[in-house]
Enzyme design. Structure first.
Site, PDB file in Angstrom:
ATOM      1  N   ASP A  62       0.857  -1.187   0.000  1.00  0.00           N
ATOM      2  CA  ASP A  62       0.000   0.000   0.000  1.00  0.00           C
ATOM      3  C   ASP A  62       0.896   1.241   0.000  1.00  0.00           C
ATOM      4  O   ASP A  62       1.580   1.520   0.986  1.00  0.00           O
ATOM      5  CB  ASP A  62      -0.899  -0.027   1.246  1.00  0.00           C
ATOM      6  N   TYR A 157     -10.877  14.786  -7.173  1.00  0.00           N
ATOM      7  CA  TYR A 157      -9.840  14.174  -8.027  1.00  0.00           C
ATOM      8  C   TYR A 157      -8.927  15.214  -8.690  1.00  0.00           C
ATOM      9  O   TYR A 157      -7.692  15.096  -8.663  1.00  0.00           O
ATOM     10  CB  TYR A 157     -10.564  13.334  -9.086  1.00  0.00           C
ATOM     11  N   LYS A 208     -21.704  -2.455 -23.037  1.00  0.00           N
ATOM     12  CA  LYS A 208     -23.170  -2.387 -23.161  1.00  0.00           C
ATOM     13  C   LYS A 208     -23.632  -2.904 -24.518  1.00  0.00           C
ATOM     14  O   LYS A 208     -24.688  -3.545 -24.625  1.00  0.00           O
ATOM     15  CB  LYS A 208     -23.641  -0.946 -22.950  1.00  0.00           C
ATOM     16  N   ARG A 230     -15.457  14.436 -25.820  1.00  0.00           N
ATOM     17  CA  ARG A 230     -14.182  14.068 -25.186  1.00  0.00           C
ATOM     18  C   ARG A 230     -13.207  13.635 -26.289  1.00  0.00           C
ATOM     19  O   ARG A 230     -13.602  13.354 -27.417  1.00  0.00           O
ATOM     20  CB  ARG A 230     -14.360  12.843 -24.258  1.00  0.00           C
ATOM     21  N   ARG A 296     -14.331  18.385 -23.573  1.00  0.00           N
ATOM     22  CA  ARG A 296     -12.907  18.450 -23.190  1.00  0.00           C
ATOM     23  C   ARG A 296     -12.069  17.878 -24.336  1.00  0.00           C
ATOM     24  O   ARG A 296     -12.356  16.806 -24.849  1.00  0.00           O
ATOM     25  CB  ARG A 296     -12.674  17.636 -21.924  1.00  0.00           C
TER      26      ARG A 296
HETATM   27  P1  NAD Z   1      -6.265   1.982 -12.481  1.00  0.00           P
HETATM   28  O1  NAD Z   1      -7.323   2.158 -11.445  1.00  0.00           O
HETATM   29  O2  NAD Z   1      -6.442   0.895 -13.481  1.00  0.00           O
HETATM   30  O3  NAD Z   1      -4.841   1.808 -11.784  1.00  0.00           O
HETATM   31  C1  NAD Z   1      -4.470   2.466 -10.612  1.00  0.00           C
HETATM   32  C2  NAD Z   1      -3.887   1.428  -9.685  1.00  0.00           C
HETATM   33  O4  NAD Z   1      -3.428   2.077  -8.493  1.00  0.00           O
HETATM   34  C3  NAD Z   1      -4.900   0.378  -9.243  1.00  0.00           C
HETATM   35  O5  NAD Z   1      -4.472  -0.908  -9.628  1.00  0.00           O
HETATM   36  C4  NAD Z   1      -4.951   0.519  -7.729  1.00  0.00           C
HETATM   37  O6  NAD Z   1      -5.091  -0.707  -7.041  1.00  0.00           O
HETATM   38  C5  NAD Z   1      -3.606   1.157  -7.449  1.00  0.00           C
HETATM   39  N1  NAD Z   1      -3.604   1.827  -6.149  1.00  0.00           N
HETATM   40  C6  NAD Z   1      -4.570   2.624  -5.623  1.00  0.00           C
HETATM   41  N2  NAD Z   1      -4.220   2.997  -4.388  1.00  0.00           N
HETATM   42  C7  NAD Z   1      -3.012   2.428  -4.132  1.00  0.00           C
HETATM   43  C8  NAD Z   1      -2.158   2.433  -3.011  1.00  0.00           C
HETATM   44  N3  NAD Z   1      -2.478   3.085  -1.891  1.00  0.00           N
HETATM   45  N4  NAD Z   1      -1.018   1.724  -3.083  1.00  0.00           N
HETATM   46  C9  NAD Z   1      -0.695   1.020  -4.203  1.00  0.00           C
HETATM   47  N5  NAD Z   1      -1.478   0.969  -5.291  1.00  0.00           N
HETATM   48  C10 NAD Z   1      -2.625   1.682  -5.251  1.00  0.00           C
HETATM   49  O7  NAD Z   1      -6.125   3.400 -13.203  1.00  0.00           O
HETATM   50  P2  NAD Z   1      -5.372   3.799 -14.538  1.00  0.00           P
HETATM   51  O8  NAD Z   1      -6.409   4.123 -15.528  1.00  0.00           O
HETATM   52  O9  NAD Z   1      -4.343   2.801 -14.863  1.00  0.00           O
HETATM   53  O10 NAD Z   1      -4.708   5.165 -14.081  1.00  0.00           O
HETATM   54  C11 NAD Z   1      -3.333   5.274 -13.738  1.00  0.00           C
HETATM   55  C12 NAD Z   1      -3.001   6.721 -13.399  1.00  0.00           C
HETATM   56  O11 NAD Z   1      -3.319   7.560 -14.512  1.00  0.00           O
HETATM   57  C13 NAD Z   1      -3.768   7.283 -12.213  1.00  0.00           C
HETATM   58  O12 NAD Z   1      -2.937   8.153 -11.490  1.00  0.00           O
HETATM   59  C14 NAD Z   1      -4.878   8.068 -12.851  1.00  0.00           C
HETATM   60  O13 NAD Z   1      -5.345   9.109 -12.028  1.00  0.00           O
HETATM   61  C15 NAD Z   1      -4.174   8.605 -14.086  1.00  0.00           C
HETATM   62  N6  NAD Z   1      -5.126   8.960 -15.161  1.00  0.00           N
HETATM   63  C16 NAD Z   1      -5.778   7.978 -15.838  1.00  0.00           C
HETATM   64  C17 NAD Z   1      -6.654   8.321 -16.848  1.00  0.00           C
HETATM   65  C18 NAD Z   1      -7.401   7.273 -17.635  1.00  0.00           C
HETATM   66  O14 NAD Z   1      -8.144   7.636 -18.548  1.00  0.00           O
HETATM   67  N7  NAD Z   1      -7.279   5.991 -17.328  1.00  0.00           N
HETATM   68  C19 NAD Z   1      -6.868   9.668 -17.163  1.00  0.00           C
HETATM   69  C20 NAD Z   1      -6.193  10.639 -16.445  1.00  0.00           C
HETATM   70  C21 NAD Z   1      -5.292  10.274 -15.458  1.00  0.00           C
END
Ligand code: NAD
Length: 341
Positions: A62, A157, A208, A230, A296
């Site tokens: 974590d 967020y 869906k 988007r 956006r």
């Molecule tokens: P995701 O939810 O698939 O992956 C994020 C991972 O972080 C998850 O597996 C989760 O278990 C892990 N996590 C959360 N809290 C944690 C902790 N305390 N310790 C260790 N692991 C932890 O999301 P993603 O889509 O792969 O996004 C990755 C990053 O990109 C994030 O920072 C997200 O905010 C950013 N982001 C993603 C998008 C998108 O469209 N997917 C857009 C903008 C920004």
């Protein structure tokens, strides 16, 4: 383009959030590029990771805990922090406290990377950091990097992302650690969340359509009137872009858009998914669903100028691959096999 030398192939690369979508793909990307020491970390138990690359050290920790961050970053040459509690609009509008608490991850990870002597640190920010006042029209002008200030980010967020960006900026200015900050615009592709409440629009709409085909019910629920717009970036563009941004000295501590500039409405996205699925469905618009901003898009002037590159996978091409991957997942789940979501 001002690329500096990247890490040596046997330098340790640490990737936070690697049990999730983008960081899981990033671990595979570096492994495929020939890096031999990659440490992937996520708080999810290993069997629940979306993808695990053989040869990559995978740890369940974590990262909101300071000691765990120190353990994670020990010996790292580069740290990529993509761990966050996040999801699509349905998640980030409902669970703002969870989103804000990701500040613990970013605070401890950047300090641990600094203490470990990491040469570079990457942070995954988001288009949600932009001023929401500028995104009230579906025919929005594309957002450029300066549009984050004066700040009026997405509640929860977006504010967390903005503050974590500031950490990255100050760890460079005050402490001299090279940091990179990419503002991702909606990322989609295979190995991403496609069900369960955290999925984003492309995956949700593909699912869906697949469900409607399977059940023979020719209805589909679309959130909002479908005119909201988007842009969507394919995962392969995202991993390549992270690498390019991280290793460009002109971009140190400088937030930059990493997104596609192909603007589409949600209705157009649904048209594409139906076309791929070979069906035409009756749309039920859920007008009280969480929608986020009206429009956006990513202004890619800066990334093109500095890197001579921008994410360019056409949505239709990436969506087709995503649709077929979700269809396989859907069928696997029906057959009782283990799936990603
Ligand atoms: P995701 O939810 O698939 O992956 C994020 C991972 O972080 C998850 O597996 C989760 O278990 C892990 N996590 C959360 N809290 C944690 C902790 N305390 N310790 C260790 N692991 C932890 O999301 P993603 O889509 O792969 O996004 C990755 C990053 O990109 C994030 O920072 C997200 O905010 C950013 N982001 C993603 C998008 C998108 O469209 N997917 C857009 C903008 C920004």
């Amino acid at each position: 383009m001002t690329d500096s030398t990247g890490p040596a192939k046997d330098d340790l690369i640490v990737i936070g959030g690697a049990g999730g979508f983008i960081a899981g793909a990033l671990a595979k990307y570096f492994h495929d590029k020939g890096f031999t020491r990659i440490r992937a970390i996520d708080k999810k138990p290993l069997p629940e990771w979306y993808q695990r690359t053989p040869g990559v050290e995978s740890l369940c920790l974590d990262l909101s805990d300071r000691d765990n961050c120190e353990q994670a970053c020990e010996g790292a040459a580069e740290v990529y922090n993509l761990a966050a509690d996040m999801g699509g609009m349905g998640f980030i509008e409902r669970f703002r406290v969870e989103c804000l608490r990701s500040i613990l991850i970013n605070t401890h990870m950047i300090e641990a990377a600094y203490r470990a002597g990491a040469q570079r640190y990457f942070f995954s920010s988001s288009a949600c950091a932009y001023n929401t006042e500028l995104q009230k029209d579906p025919q929005v002008r594309a957002l450029k990097e300066t549009d984050a200030y004066p700040a009026m980010a997405e509640r929860g967020y977006g504010w967390e992302k903005l503050l974590s960006e500031m950490f990255c900026e100050e760890y460079w200015h005050e402490r001299g650690m090279k940091t990179a900050i990419a503002r991702f615009h909606n990322v989609y592709g295979p190995q991403g969340t496609w069900d369960g409440g955290r999925e984003k629009a492309p995956a949700a709409i593909c699912r869906k359509v697949i469900e409607a085909k399977d059940s023979g019910d020719d209805n589909i629920e679309i959130w909002g009137d479908g005119h909201q717009t988007r842009s969507f970036m394919y995962i392969d563009d995202c991993t390549l872009g992270i690498d390019k941004i991280m290793h460009c000295d002109e971009l140190i501590a400088t937030p930059i858009n990493l997104g596609s500039s192909e603007l589409v409405s949600i209705n157009t996205l649904a048209d594409m998914a139906e076309e791929i699925g070979g069906v035409k469905l009756q749309r039920n618009h859920k007008l009280d669903a969480p929608l986020g901003v009206a429009g956006r898009n990513s202004d890619n002037t800066m990334i093109k100028r500095i890197l001579g590159w921008e994410p360019d996978t056409p949505l239709r091409t990436g969506l087709e691959k995503t649709y077929h991957w979700i269809e396989t997942q859907y069928n696997d789940r029906k057959a009782g096999k283990r799936t990603v979501s």
